[in-house]
Scaffold this motif. Structure first.
Motif, PDB file in Angstrom:
ATOM      1  N   ALA A  49      28.621 -13.030  35.691  1.00 38.82           N
ATOM      2  CA  ALA A  49      29.730 -12.147  35.306  1.00 38.82           C
ATOM      3  C   ALA A  49      29.629 -11.744  33.842  1.00 38.82           C
ATOM      4  CB  ALA A  49      31.069 -12.837  35.564  1.00 38.82           C
ATOM      5  N   ARG A  50      29.001 -12.612  33.025  1.00 38.99           N
ATOM      6  CA  ARG A  50      28.879 -12.305  31.588  1.00 38.99           C
ATOM      7  C   ARG A  50      28.100 -11.016  31.359  1.00 38.99           C
ATOM      8  NH1 ARG A  50      25.539 -15.519  29.579  1.00 38.99           N
ATOM      9  NH2 ARG A  50      25.037 -16.845  31.341  1.00 38.99           N
ATOM     10  N   ILE A  51      27.073 -10.796  32.167  1.00 41.84           N
ATOM     11  CA  ILE A  51      26.240  -9.605  32.013  1.00 41.84           C
ATOM     12  C   ILE A  51      27.063  -8.344  32.263  1.00 41.84           C
ATOM     13  CG2 ILE A  51      24.214  -8.384  32.889  1.00 41.84           C
ATOM     14  CD1 ILE A  51      23.075 -11.135  33.681  1.00 41.84           C
ATOM     15  N   TRP A  52      27.873  -8.381  33.328  1.00 40.16           N
ATOM     16  CA  TRP A  52      28.680  -7.205  33.664  1.00 40.16           C
ATOM     17  C   TRP A  52      29.802  -6.979  32.658  1.00 40.16           C
ATOM     18  CZ3 TRP A  52      26.608  -3.926  36.792  1.00 40.16           C
ATOM     19  CH2 TRP A  52      25.699  -4.368  37.753  1.00 40.16           C
ATOM     20  N   MET A  53      30.375  -8.065  32.163  1.00 42.85           N
ATOM     21  CA  MET A  53      31.415  -7.909  31.136  1.00 42.85           C
ATOM     22  C   MET A  53      30.831  -7.302  29.866  1.00 42.85           C
ATOM     23  SD  MET A  53      34.130 -11.046  31.254  1.00 42.85           S
ATOM     24  CE  MET A  53      33.039 -12.375  31.702  1.00 42.85           C
ATOM     25  N   CYS A 102      32.036   2.240  32.758  1.00 40.29           N
ATOM     26  CA  CYS A 102      32.757   1.124  32.135  1.00 40.29           C
ATOM     27  C   CYS A 102      33.645   0.430  33.166  1.00 40.29           C
ATOM     28  CB  CYS A 102      33.591   1.660  30.968  1.00 40.29           C
ATOM     29  SG  CYS A 102      34.718   0.464  30.242  1.00 40.29           S
ATOM     30  N   LEU A 103      34.413   1.214  33.925  1.00 37.43           N
ATOM     31  CA  LEU A 103      35.305   0.649  34.943  1.00 37.43           C
ATOM     32  C   LEU A 103      34.527  -0.110  36.003  1.00 37.43           C
ATOM     33  CD1 LEU A 103      38.089   0.404  36.306  1.00 37.43           C
ATOM     34  CD2 LEU A 103      37.662   2.620  37.387  1.00 37.43           C
ATOM     35  N   PHE A 104      33.427   0.466  36.477  1.00 36.42           N
ATOM     36  CA  PHE A 104      32.643  -0.187  37.534  1.00 36.42           C
ATOM     37  C   PHE A 104      32.042  -1.505  37.044  1.00 36.42           C
ATOM     38  CE2 PHE A 104      31.807   4.301  39.311  1.00 36.42           C
ATOM     39  CZ  PHE A 104      33.010   4.261  39.996  1.00 36.42           C
ATOM     40  N   ALA A 105      31.618  -1.548  35.792  1.00 32.34           N
ATOM     41  CA  ALA A 105      31.057  -2.782  35.243  1.00 32.34           C
ATOM     42  C   ALA A 105      32.121  -3.877  35.184  1.00 32.34           C
ATOM     43  CB  ALA A 105      30.477  -2.525  33.856  1.00 32.34           C
ATOM     44  N   PHE A 106      33.332  -3.529  34.772  1.00 33.30           N
ATOM     45  CA  PHE A 106      34.418  -4.509  34.711  1.00 33.30           C
ATOM     46  C   PHE A 106      34.822  -4.980  36.106  1.00 33.30           C
ATOM     47  CE2 PHE A 106      35.770  -2.662  30.397  1.00 33.30           C
ATOM     48  CZ  PHE A 106      35.142  -3.693  29.707  1.00 33.30           C
ATOM     49  N   ILE A 107      34.857  -4.049  37.070  1.00 31.14           N
ATOM     50  CA  ILE A 107      35.188  -4.435  38.448  1.00 31.14           C
ATOM     51  C   ILE A 107      34.136  -5.400  38.997  1.00 31.14           C
ATOM     52  CG2 ILE A 107      35.337  -3.586  40.822  1.00 31.14           C
ATOM     53  CD1 ILE A 107      36.657  -1.071  39.751  1.00 31.14           C
ATOM     54  N   LYS A 108      32.870  -5.112  38.714  1.00 33.41           N
ATOM     55  CA  LYS A 108      31.790  -5.991  39.166  1.00 33.41           C
ATOM     56  C   LYS A 108      31.914  -7.366  38.528  1.00 33.41           C
ATOM     57  CE  LYS A 108      27.794  -6.996  41.110  1.00 33.41           C
ATOM     58  NZ  LYS A 108      27.615  -7.118  42.561  1.00 33.41           N
ATOM     59  N   ALA A 109      32.295  -7.408  37.253  1.00 30.41           N
ATOM     60  CA  ALA A 109      32.485  -8.690  36.568  1.00 30.41           C
ATOM     61  C   ALA A 109      33.593  -9.508  37.227  1.00 30.41           C
ATOM     62  CB  ALA A 109      32.814  -8.450  35.093  1.00 30.41           C
ATOM     63  N   PRO A 118      36.381 -11.765  44.714  1.00 28.97           N
ATOM     64  CA  PRO A 118      36.514 -10.379  45.180  1.00 28.97           C
ATOM     65  C   PRO A 118      37.861  -9.778  44.817  1.00 28.97           C
ATOM     66  CG  PRO A 118      35.519 -11.730  46.877  1.00 28.97           C
ATOM     67  CD  PRO A 118      35.949 -12.680  45.790  1.00 28.97           C
ATOM     68  N   VAL A 119      37.844  -8.528  44.409  1.00 31.03           N
ATOM     69  CA  VAL A 119      39.076  -7.841  44.012  1.00 31.03           C
ATOM     70  C   VAL A 119      39.917  -7.521  45.234  1.00 31.03           C
ATOM     71  CG1 VAL A 119      40.021  -5.824  42.815  1.00 31.03           C
ATOM     72  CG2 VAL A 119      37.896  -6.873  42.011  1.00 31.03           C
ATOM     73  N   ILE A 120      39.260  -7.112  46.336  1.00 34.34           N
ATOM     74  CA  ILE A 120      39.952  -6.874  47.605  1.00 34.34           C
ATOM     75  C   ILE A 120      39.334  -7.767  48.656  1.00 34.34           C
ATOM     76  CG2 ILE A 120      40.535  -4.490  46.997  1.00 34.34           C
ATOM     77  CD1 ILE A 120      38.279  -3.541  48.804  1.00 34.34           C
ATOM     78  N   PRO A 121      40.065  -8.067  49.738  1.00 41.92           N
ATOM     79  CA  PRO A 121      39.532  -8.971  50.771  1.00 41.92           C
ATOM     80  C   PRO A 121      38.232  -8.444  51.386  1.00 41.92           C
ATOM     81  CG  PRO A 121      41.886  -8.627  51.063  1.00 41.92           C
ATOM     82  CD  PRO A 121      41.450  -7.648  50.029  1.00 41.92           C
ATOM     83  N   THR A 122      37.341  -9.367  51.709  1.00 39.16           N
ATOM     84  CA  THR A 122      36.084  -9.018  52.365  1.00 39.16           C
ATOM     85  C   THR A 122      36.361  -8.561  53.799  1.00 39.16           C
ATOM     86  OG1 THR A 122      34.915 -10.655  51.045  1.00 39.16           O
ATOM     87  CG2 THR A 122      33.822  -9.893  53.031  1.00 39.16           C
ATOM     88  N   PHE A 123      35.648  -7.568  54.256  1.00 38.05           N
ATOM     89  CA  PHE A 123      35.835  -7.073  55.613  1.00 38.05           C
ATOM     90  C   PHE A 123      34.475  -6.784  56.238  1.00 38.05           C
ATOM     91  CE2 PHE A 123      35.356  -3.314  53.126  1.00 38.05           C
ATOM     92  CZ  PHE A 123      34.775  -2.375  53.960  1.00 38.05           C
TER      93      PHE A 123
END
Length: 361
Positions: free
Chosen positions: A149-153, A190-197, A203-208
């Motif tokens: 996660a450090r890399i994405w942050m 920028c947003l996508f990198a933070f979401i990935k972090a 997971p931000v939303i439940p896995t499906f």
């Protein structure tokens, strides 16, 4: 796969700060679209200050008599530094193009509403930066815990800093075509990198599950291309407006059966990229609608495809209103906000889809 962290308190704090960071960056899309729609991009002719003050004044009487020339000289000075840098790295033609742009040498008159709209946009940009610092600070403080996660942050933080710097160049170059689009795309990265972090830890939303897990990646890529084409098309609208060719009376439906046509956006004066931007959403709608029907038949995990279809349909509606009503400010804001929502949602789905059903692909 998401990392496992034993301390739930750290995970909770990390998630909250991460969600605040992502939400503040997403809010910038709304504010940025408001700035663009109201023509407030040059509401503050300098950066990071606004008319040389921490907050813009409410009246031109609070500014020096020759304020227009004062800030024009400052902008030209910054512009010269920027073009000199471009020349040093071999982009001499681009530097020459920027220097020859006549609009860069026109002073900006004070407009209180536009100044405050741009100022509020900058305030939220600074707020995003503070959240990002706290977010990245957790990775430094708990260095061994957050792992990948450090890399994405770090990547998200770098994109945020680059975008802030680019924002100053957007002002210095007086909203030069291409600069605004790059500013918008960097905000998404920028947003996508933070979401990935966030996703790496939890997971931000439940896995499906879905029978077409792999195709979500391509849906996201196509949507990203569509958004980029949209930013470029918006810059073409600005160019048409500047040259007085924004509307056309040769298109549309006759009013009352008579040979009187309403004014609509002059789409015939726009390039082939706009044509792709105009019709690609129809293909996206057809594909997501098809996947929605198939998901109902095979795995009953149709909700994500349903939402993608509905968002795509609504976005097409906004696009039609853009043409018929000649890009009104309210429609611009809705169009950008909805486009940002569908692209972000598709990215979240791409991250959270289960790989267990890949045999159906």
């Amino acid at each position: 796969m998401s990392a496992t962290i034993d301390n739930p308190v750290i995970v909770k704090i990390y998630r909250r700060i991460g969600l605040l960071t992502c939400s503040s960056v997403f809010l910038l899309f709304l504010l940025g679209s408001l700035v663009r729609a109201t023509g407030s991009g040059m509401g503050c002719p300098d950066w990071p200050m606004c008319f040389g003050q921490l907050a813009p004044p409410f009246s031109a009487s609070e500014l020096p008599v020759d304020y227009e020339q004062i800030f024009l000289k400052k902008r030209i000075k910054k512009l010269n530094r920027f073009t000199s840098t471009l020349e040093k790295i071999g982009l001499k033609e681009k530097a020459k193009q920027i220097r020859n742009e006549k609009s860069l040498y026109e002073p900006e008159a004070f407009h209180p509403v536009k100044a405050w709209i741009e100022y509020i946009n900058r305030l939220f940009g600074a707020l995003s930066g503070l959240f990002a610092v706290a977010f990245f600070g957790m990775a430094i403080w708990w260095f061994k815990i957050f792992g990948r996660a450090r890399i994405w942050m770090l990547l998200g933080f770098v994109f945020l800093i680059l975008n802030a710097w680019l924002g100053s160049l957007v002002v210095a170059t007086n909203l030069l075509p291409g600069m605004v689009s790059l500013h918008f795309v960097l905000a998404f990265l920028c947003l996508f990198a933070f979401i990935k972090a966030l996703h790496v830890i939890q997971p931000v939303i439940p896995t499906f599950n879905t029978r077409k897990a792999g195709t979500l990646k391509w849906v996201w890529i196509i949507l990203f291309v569509e958004v980029i084409l949209g930013t470029w098309s918006r810059e073409q609208v600005d160019a048409l407006k500047a040259f007085g060719g924004l509307v056309s009376k040769d298109m549309g439906i006759p009013i009352g059966g008579m040979s009187v046509y309403p004014e609509v956006l002059n789409v015939m004066a726009m390039d082939g990229l706009f044509a792709i931007h105009r019709y690609l959403p129809v293909l996206i709608l057809l594909y997501t609608g098809y996947q929605y029907i198939q998901s109902r038949r095979f795995d009953n995990n149709h909700k994500p495809w349903q939402w993608l279809s509905l968002l795509a349909f609504a976005q097409i509606g906004f696009g039609v209103l853009h043409i018929w009503l000649v890009v009104p400010a309210s429609v611009q804001v809705g169009h950008v906000l909805l486009g940002s929502a569908i692209l972000t949602y598709s990215f979240l789905l791409m991250l959270s889809v289960s790989k267990t059903n890949e045999k159906y692909v």
